[in-house]
Design a protein around this motif. Sequence first.
Motif, PDB file in Angstrom:
ATOM      1  N   MET A   1       0.809  -1.027   0.063  1.00 37.23           N
ATOM      2  CA  MET A   1      -0.056   0.056  -0.159  1.00 37.23           C
ATOM      3  C   MET A   1       0.931   1.243   0.117  1.00 37.23           C
ATOM      4  SD  MET A   1      -3.413   0.410   2.107  1.00 37.23           S
ATOM      5  CE  MET A   1      -4.662   1.147   0.976  1.00 37.23           C
ATOM      6  N   ASN A   2       0.357   2.227  -0.411  1.00 37.73           N
ATOM      7  CA  ASN A   2       1.515   3.567  -0.621  1.00 37.73           C
ATOM      8  C   ASN A   2       1.483   4.032   0.764  1.00 37.73           C
ATOM      9  OD1 ASN A   2       1.717   6.253  -0.676  1.00 37.73           O
ATOM     10  ND2 ASN A   2       1.124   6.129  -3.139  1.00 37.73           N
ATOM     11  N   LYS A   3       2.930   3.969   0.934  1.00 33.56           N
ATOM     12  CA  LYS A   3       3.265   4.502   2.275  1.00 33.56           C
ATOM     13  C   LYS A   3       3.146   5.987   2.449  1.00 33.56           C
ATOM     14  CE  LYS A   3       4.790   0.495   3.660  1.00 33.56           C
ATOM     15  NZ  LYS A   3       4.264  -0.466   4.263  1.00 33.56           N
ATOM     16  N   GLU A   4       3.180   6.773   1.697  1.00 34.04           N
ATOM     17  CA  GLU A   4       3.028   8.051   1.725  1.00 34.04           C
ATOM     18  C   GLU A   4       1.340   8.564   1.817  1.00 34.04           C
ATOM     19  OE1 GLU A   4       3.400  11.789  -1.433  1.00 34.04           O
ATOM     20  OE2 GLU A   4       5.103  10.330  -1.490  1.00 34.04           O
ATOM     21  N   LEU A   5       0.567   7.596   1.320  1.00 29.75           N
ATOM     22  CA  LEU A   5      -0.846   8.113   1.512  1.00 29.75           C
ATOM     23  C   LEU A   5      -1.138   7.469   2.994  1.00 29.75           C
ATOM     24  CD1 LEU A   5      -3.666   8.586   0.408  1.00 29.75           C
ATOM     25  CD2 LEU A   5      -3.806   6.351  -0.431  1.00 29.75           C
ATOM     26  N   ILE A   6      -0.622   6.522   3.399  1.00 30.59           N
ATOM     27  CA  ILE A   6      -0.993   5.977   4.882  1.00 30.59           C
ATOM     28  C   ILE A   6      -0.402   7.023   5.779  1.00 30.59           C
ATOM     29  CG2 ILE A   6      -0.308   4.380   6.735  1.00 30.59           C
ATOM     30  CD1 ILE A   6      -0.541   2.156   4.577  1.00 30.59           C
ATOM     31  N   GLU A   7       0.735   7.776   5.502  1.00 32.02           N
ATOM     32  CA  GLU A   7       1.408   8.850   6.394  1.00 32.02           C
ATOM     33  C   GLU A   7       0.381   9.891   6.281  1.00 32.02           C
ATOM     34  OE1 GLU A   7       5.201   9.401   5.066  1.00 32.02           O
ATOM     35  OE2 GLU A   7       5.944   7.288   5.800  1.00 32.02           O
ATOM     36  N   LYS A   8      -0.173  10.216   5.195  1.00 32.47           N
ATOM     37  CA  LYS A   8      -0.992  11.477   5.085  1.00 32.47           C
ATOM     38  C   LYS A   8      -2.523  11.192   5.882  1.00 32.47           C
ATOM     39  CE  LYS A   8      -0.757  13.907   1.003  1.00 32.47           C
ATOM     40  NZ  LYS A   8      -1.021  14.487  -0.419  1.00 32.47           N
ATOM     41  N   ILE A   9      -2.821   9.939   5.879  1.00 34.47           N
ATOM     42  CA  ILE A   9      -4.062   9.449   6.340  1.00 34.47           C
ATOM     43  C   ILE A   9      -3.887   9.703   8.166  1.00 34.47           C
ATOM     44  CG2 ILE A   9      -5.633   7.688   7.182  1.00 34.47           C
ATOM     45  CD1 ILE A   9      -5.323   6.738   3.860  1.00 34.47           C
ATOM     46  N   LEU A  10      -2.602   9.101   8.425  1.00 33.78           N
ATOM     47  CA  LEU A  10      -2.238   9.155   9.962  1.00 33.78           C
ATOM     48  C   LEU A  10      -2.226  10.494  10.420  1.00 33.78           C
ATOM     49  CD1 LEU A  10      -0.101   5.720  10.338  1.00 33.78           C
ATOM     50  CD2 LEU A  10      -2.534   6.186  10.745  1.00 33.78           C
ATOM     51  N   LYS A  11      -1.462  11.341   9.628  1.00 31.28           N
ATOM     52  CA  LYS A  11      -1.334  12.799  10.049  1.00 31.28           C
ATOM     53  C   LYS A  11      -2.661  13.474  10.123  1.00 31.28           C
ATOM     54  CE  LYS A  11       1.188  16.971   8.608  1.00 31.28           C
ATOM     55  NZ  LYS A  11       1.252  17.932   7.247  1.00 31.28           N
ATOM     56  N   PHE A  12      -3.312  13.186   9.306  1.00 33.68           N
ATOM     57  CA  PHE A  12      -4.764  13.955   9.393  1.00 33.68           C
ATOM     58  C   PHE A  12      -5.406  13.527  10.885  1.00 33.68           C
ATOM     59  CE2 PHE A  12      -9.505  13.786   9.100  1.00 33.68           C
ATOM     60  CZ  PHE A  12      -9.704  14.831   8.251  1.00 33.68           C
ATOM     61  N   ARG A  13      -5.473  12.292  11.134  1.00 34.52           N
ATOM     62  CA  ARG A  13      -5.643  11.779  12.416  1.00 34.52           C
ATOM     63  C   ARG A  13      -5.081  12.486  13.779  1.00 34.52           C
ATOM     64  NH1 ARG A  13      -3.798   6.161  14.436  1.00 34.52           N
ATOM     65  NH2 ARG A  13      -1.943   7.467  14.331  1.00 34.52           N
ATOM     66  N   ASP A  14      -3.769  12.489  13.352  1.00 36.62           N
ATOM     67  CA  ASP A  14      -2.915  13.075  14.597  1.00 36.62           C
ATOM     68  C   ASP A  14      -3.121  14.528  14.624  1.00 36.62           C
ATOM     69  OD1 ASP A  14      -2.026  10.193  14.882  1.00 36.62           O
ATOM     70  OD2 ASP A  14      -0.212  10.692  13.981  1.00 36.62           O
ATOM     71  N   GLU A  15      -3.291  15.176  13.422  1.00 39.17           N
ATOM     72  CA  GLU A  15      -3.434  16.667  13.969  1.00 39.17           C
ATOM     73  C   GLU A  15      -4.665  16.946  14.482  1.00 39.17           C
ATOM     74  OE1 GLU A  15      -1.351  18.209   9.666  1.00 39.17           O
ATOM     75  OE2 GLU A  15      -3.476  17.788   9.586  1.00 39.17           O
ATOM     76  N   ARG A  16      -5.436  15.962  14.517  1.00 37.90           N
ATOM     77  CA  ARG A  16      -6.840  16.307  15.330  1.00 37.90           C
ATOM     78  C   ARG A  16      -6.937  15.593  16.664  1.00 37.90           C
ATOM     79  NH1 ARG A  16      -6.554  17.005  10.280  1.00 37.90           N
ATOM     80  NH2 ARG A  16      -8.163  18.475   9.136  1.00 37.90           N
ATOM     81  N   ASN A  17      -5.652  14.973  17.041  1.00 39.59           N
ATOM     82  CA  ASN A  17      -5.749  14.310  18.241  1.00 39.59           C
ATOM     83  C   ASN A  17      -6.901  13.384  18.544  1.00 39.59           C
ATOM     84  OD1 ASN A  17      -4.495  13.746  20.646  1.00 39.59           O
ATOM     85  ND2 ASN A  17      -5.942  15.004  22.040  1.00 39.59           N
ATOM     86  N   TRP A  18      -7.204  12.594  17.458  1.00 32.89           N
ATOM     87  CA  TRP A  18      -8.197  11.596  17.378  1.00 32.89           C
ATOM     88  C   TRP A  18      -7.606  10.319  17.905  1.00 32.89           C
ATOM     89  CZ3 TRP A  18     -10.934  12.914  12.036  1.00 32.89           C
ATOM     90  CH2 TRP A  18     -11.396  13.929  12.294  1.00 32.89           C
ATOM     91  N   LYS A  19      -6.570   9.695  17.799  1.00 29.62           N
ATOM     92  CA  LYS A  19      -5.823   8.663  18.178  1.00 29.62           C
ATOM     93  C   LYS A  19      -6.219   8.065  19.388  1.00 29.62           C
ATOM     94  CE  LYS A  19      -1.762   5.612  17.915  1.00 29.62           C
ATOM     95  NZ  LYS A  19      -0.366   5.506  17.614  1.00 29.62           N
ATOM     96  N   GLN A  20      -6.420   9.036  20.281  1.00 32.95           N
ATOM     97  CA  GLN A  20      -6.901   8.738  21.921  1.00 32.95           C
ATOM     98  C   GLN A  20      -8.288   7.950  21.723  1.00 32.95           C
ATOM     99  OE1 GLN A  20      -8.060  11.878  24.292  1.00 32.95           O
ATOM    100  NE2 GLN A  20      -8.352  13.273  22.452  1.00 32.95           N
ATOM    101  N   PHE A  21      -8.981   8.093  20.696  1.00 34.24           N
ATOM    102  CA  PHE A  21     -10.459   7.338  20.622  1.00 34.24           C
ATOM    103  C   PHE A  21     -10.191   6.140  19.703  1.00 34.24           C
ATOM    104  CE2 PHE A  21     -11.160  12.163  20.295  1.00 34.24           C
ATOM    105  CZ  PHE A  21     -11.451  12.378  21.679  1.00 34.24           C
ATOM    106  N   HIS A  22      -9.401   5.953  19.151  1.00 36.16           N
ATOM    107  CA  HIS A  22      -9.058   4.670  18.140  1.00 36.16           C
ATOM    108  C   HIS A  22      -8.514   3.489  19.012  1.00 36.16           C
ATOM    109  CE1 HIS A  22      -9.038   7.500  14.355  1.00 36.16           C
ATOM    110  NE2 HIS A  22     -10.101   7.458  15.116  1.00 36.16           N
ATOM    111  N   ASN A  23      -9.370   2.757  19.343  1.00 35.73           N
ATOM    112  CA  ASN A  23      -9.300   1.632  20.055  1.00 35.73           C
ATOM    113  C   ASN A  23      -9.703   0.580  19.182  1.00 35.73           C
ATOM    114  OD1 ASN A  23     -12.053   0.667  20.967  1.00 35.73           O
ATOM    115  ND2 ASN A  23     -11.867   2.541  22.117  1.00 35.73           N
ATOM    116  N   PRO A  24      -9.411  -0.835  19.215  1.00 36.54           N
ATOM    117  CA  PRO A  24      -9.743  -1.901  18.206  1.00 36.54           C
ATOM    118  C   PRO A  24     -11.479  -1.923  18.139  1.00 36.54           C
ATOM    119  CG  PRO A  24      -7.875  -2.766  19.152  1.00 36.54           C
ATOM    120  CD  PRO A  24      -8.080  -1.289  20.049  1.00 36.54           C
ATOM    121  N   LYS A  25     -11.988  -1.862  19.254  1.00 32.11           N
ATOM    122  CA  LYS A  25     -13.562  -2.117  19.303  1.00 32.11           C
ATOM    123  C   LYS A  25     -14.062  -1.150  18.452  1.00 32.11           C
ATOM    124  CE  LYS A  25     -16.047  -0.635  22.919  1.00 32.11           C
ATOM    125  NZ  LYS A  25     -16.868   0.395  22.219  1.00 32.11           N
TER     126      LYS A  25
END
Length: 115
Positions: free
Chosen positions: A1-25
Motif C-alpha cells: 500500500m502506498n506508504k505516503e498515502l498512509i502517512e497522510k491519513i495518519l497525519k490527518f488523524r494525529d493533527e486532530r488528536n483522534w488517536k486517543q479514541f481509536h481502540n480496536p473495538k
Amino acid sequence: MNKELIEKILKFRDERNWKQFHNPKDLAISINLEAAELLENFQWTGSDTEVSAEKLENISEELADVVIYCIYMANVLGLDMDTMILNKLSKNGEKYKVNNSYGNKNKYTRLEILS
C-alpha cells in the motif's frame, strides 16, 4: 500500500488528536458503520450492478471511509498493510485454487476438488 498515502491519513488523524479514541473495538464498529453506509447505496436498486452516476460519488466517499478506518485499525494494532494483504492473498490462493474456482462463485468449502 502506498506508504505516503498512509502517512497522510495518519497525519490527518494525529493533527486532530483522534488517536486517543481509536481502540480496536470502536474502529471495528466504525468500519462496520461505514460499510453499512456504502451498502445503503445499493438498497432497493433492483439489481446488484445498478449504480447511477449520482450515487458513484457517494459510493467513492463511503468506500474511502471504510479503507481509512481499516488503515487506522492496522496502525493501532501494529499491523503492516502490505504484509497483511499479501498474507491473506496467499491464504486465499490456497483455498481457491485456479483450477477449482475459476468462474465459480462458491465458497472454498463448496468447491469440487479437481485434479
